[in-house]
Motif scaffolding. Structure first.
Motif, mmCIF file in Angstrom:
data_model
loop_
_atom_site.group_PDB
_atom_site.id
_atom_site.type_symbol
_atom_site.label_atom_id
_atom_site.label_comp_id
_atom_site.label_asym_id
_atom_site.label_seq_id
_atom_site.Cartn_x
_atom_site.Cartn_y
_atom_site.Cartn_z
ATOM 1 N N ASN A 176 -7.297 -5.852 9.291
ATOM 2 C CA ASN A 176 -6.149 -5.856 10.194
ATOM 3 C C ASN A 176 -6.452 -6.617 11.476
ATOM 4 O O ASN A 176 -5.584 -7.302 12.027
ATOM 5 C CB ASN A 176 -5.737 -4.424 10.534
ATOM 6 C CG ASN A 176 -5.182 -3.678 9.335
ATOM 7 O OD1 ASN A 176 -4.766 -4.288 8.353
ATOM 8 N ND2 ASN A 176 -5.189 -2.366 9.405
ATOM 9 N N ALA B 200 1.626 -9.047 12.343
ATOM 10 C CA ALA B 200 0.429 -8.407 11.796
ATOM 11 C C ALA B 200 0.544 -6.900 11.952
ATOM 12 O O ALA B 200 1.201 -6.402 12.870
ATOM 13 C CB ALA B 200 -0.824 -8.906 12.506
ATOM 14 N N TYR C 38 0.983 -10.080 7.934
ATOM 15 C CA TYR C 38 -0.409 -10.082 7.489
ATOM 16 C C TYR C 38 -1.053 -8.724 7.791
ATOM 17 O O TYR C 38 -0.826 -8.132 8.843
ATOM 18 C CB TYR C 38 -1.210 -11.170 8.209
ATOM 19 C CG TYR C 38 -0.767 -12.584 7.899
ATOM 20 C CD1 TYR C 38 -1.333 -13.290 6.841
ATOM 21 C CD2 TYR C 38 0.206 -13.223 8.672
ATOM 22 C CE1 TYR C 38 -0.949 -14.590 6.561
ATOM 23 C CE2 TYR C 38 0.601 -14.516 8.406
ATOM 24 C CZ TYR C 38 0.022 -15.199 7.348
ATOM 25 O OH TYR C 38 0.410 -16.488 7.068
ATOM 26 N N ALA C 39 -1.884 -8.265 6.880
ATOM 27 C CA ALA C 39 -2.646 -7.025 7.087
ATOM 28 C C ALA C 39 -3.624 -6.865 5.936
ATOM 29 O O ALA C 39 -3.525 -7.546 4.909
ATOM 30 C CB ALA C 39 -1.719 -5.816 7.153
ATOM 31 N N ALA D 276 -6.019 -10.163 10.904
ATOM 32 C CA ALA D 276 -4.588 -10.474 10.877
ATOM 33 C C ALA D 276 -4.047 -10.667 12.290
ATOM 34 O O ALA D 276 -3.313 -11.612 12.578
ATOM 35 C CB ALA D 276 -3.829 -9.360 10.163
#
Length: 358
Positions: free
Chosen positions: A216, A231, A188-189, A219
């Protein structure tokens, strides 16, 4: 004869007391300045970006000891932040949650004594400042790898806030997860971070699913309780959310930097080393932009940035974000802007402000 370790420590303790006393005296003077402003009904405001820039430049200019000039300026940045808090508590809106690069930029510019308000979107930052819920806002404007931030340019076009400062942050992305012994199945980002790390991700995690999220920091916060998830976020987020580092500095290009703007409601006086940001809508005809910018050349004004961006709800129409050297109150800049205004469909002088010092 060389001094013993104990003797050196005693000298350091003595100096620390003197430094502490001097900082206390500076705080007393700051409080006295605040009182003078209140009793005389001074309209200049408590936070003076041009004054702080001048002080920091002077600190760097006269520095002649083992510490770097910028390191000394960072120390004074925090002293000024604490003293300003005695005069008036400043609240600054930034793109949250905690641990974002925008928060890092906010604290770098205003110091850690400032009060912060985390917002979920760039639009919200503008609205919070406009409504008076925050004195200032900090928003990303451009990245050295990805160019201008469209959401910020759109809001600058539609809102009336003034740009009163800038700050730059080096972007170093860290890959992290709650338990790095697990296999990484999804990363995730923010989409921009995914783009900035695309080659590294393809080389190291070609089969992982890439999921874009609002920031971010979000995340990093999200994966804390998410199995097989990683992340991309900052060093600050890594520690803030108690995660484990999987890989360090995974951005594809070194030297990646994001520039942020500080937004407020007041014009900033001349500091001695300034830049001016403007938005221009040019006529849709051959040579219009060249003709539009010719007054800058005639006045010997350097263009620091020129970027185009689509005008919201106007197909194939563009506005131009232009940064130039100098302050709008300087004669040459004032003359050039007046000439541009005669040629442009629309010109919006976003503000003049000190060139970033730190």
């Amino acid at each position: 004869m060389n001094k013993t370790l104990n003797e050196l420590r005693v000298e350091i303790d003595t100096l620390d007391k003197q430094i502490q006393s001097l900082i206390g005296k500076r705080a007393e003077l700051a409080a006295a300045v605040a009182e003078v402003k209140r009793t005389t009904n001074d309209k200049g405001g408590f936070y003076r970006p041009e004054r702080e820039a001048q002080v920091l430049r002077a600190i760097i200019g006269r520095n002649d000891n083992l510490l770097k000039g910028t390191d000394m300026a960072h120390i004074f940045r925090e002293i000024m932040s604490a003293c300003l808090a005695l005069e008036q508590k400043i609240k600054v809106a930034y793109l949250g949650p905690k641990g974002t690069y925008t928060q890092e930029a906010t604290l770098k510019h205003f110091g850690h004594a400032v009060s912060t308000l985390d917002c979920s979107s760039i639009d919200e930052i503008f609205h919070e400042v406009e409504k008076g819920n925050a004195n200032y806002g900090v928003v990303p404007i451009e990245n050295s790898s990805n160019g201008v931030i469209g959401a910020t340019v759109d809001m600058l076009y539609s809102q009336n806030l003034k740009v009163c400062g800038e700050v730059e942050i080096s972007v170093r992305h860290q890959l992290m997860m709650a338990d790095q012994s697990q296999e990484i199945k999804v990363i995730y980002a923010h989409q921009q971070a995914l783009d900035q790390c695309r080659r590294w991700l393809n080389d190291n995690y070609p089969h992982a699913e890439l999921q874009a999220v609002a920031s971010n920091a979000f995340a990093a916060k999200f994966i804390k309780d998410e199995p097989n998830a990683a992340a991309i976020a900052s060093e600050v987020a890594l520690g803030l959310y108690g995660l484990e580092r999987v890989a360090k500095n995974i951005e594809d290009k070194t030297g990646n930097t994001t520039r942020f703007l500080v937004l407020g409601k007041e014009e900033v006086p001349v500091s001695g080393k300034d830049k001016t940001s403007i938005l221009i809508v040019a006529k849709h005809e051959a040579g219009a932009l060249l003709d539009l910018l010719s007054p800058l050349k005639e006045q010997g004004i350097n263009i620091l940035q020129l970027a185009h961006h689509p005008i919201p709800n106007a197909k194939w129409e563009y506005m131009f974000l232009v940064d130039v050297e100098g302050h709008q109150q300087e004669e040459s800049v004032e003359k050039a802007l007046a000439q541009i205004a005669k040629k442009a469909i629309k010109i919006n002088i976003l503000g003049s402000y000190p060139v970033t010092v730190l």
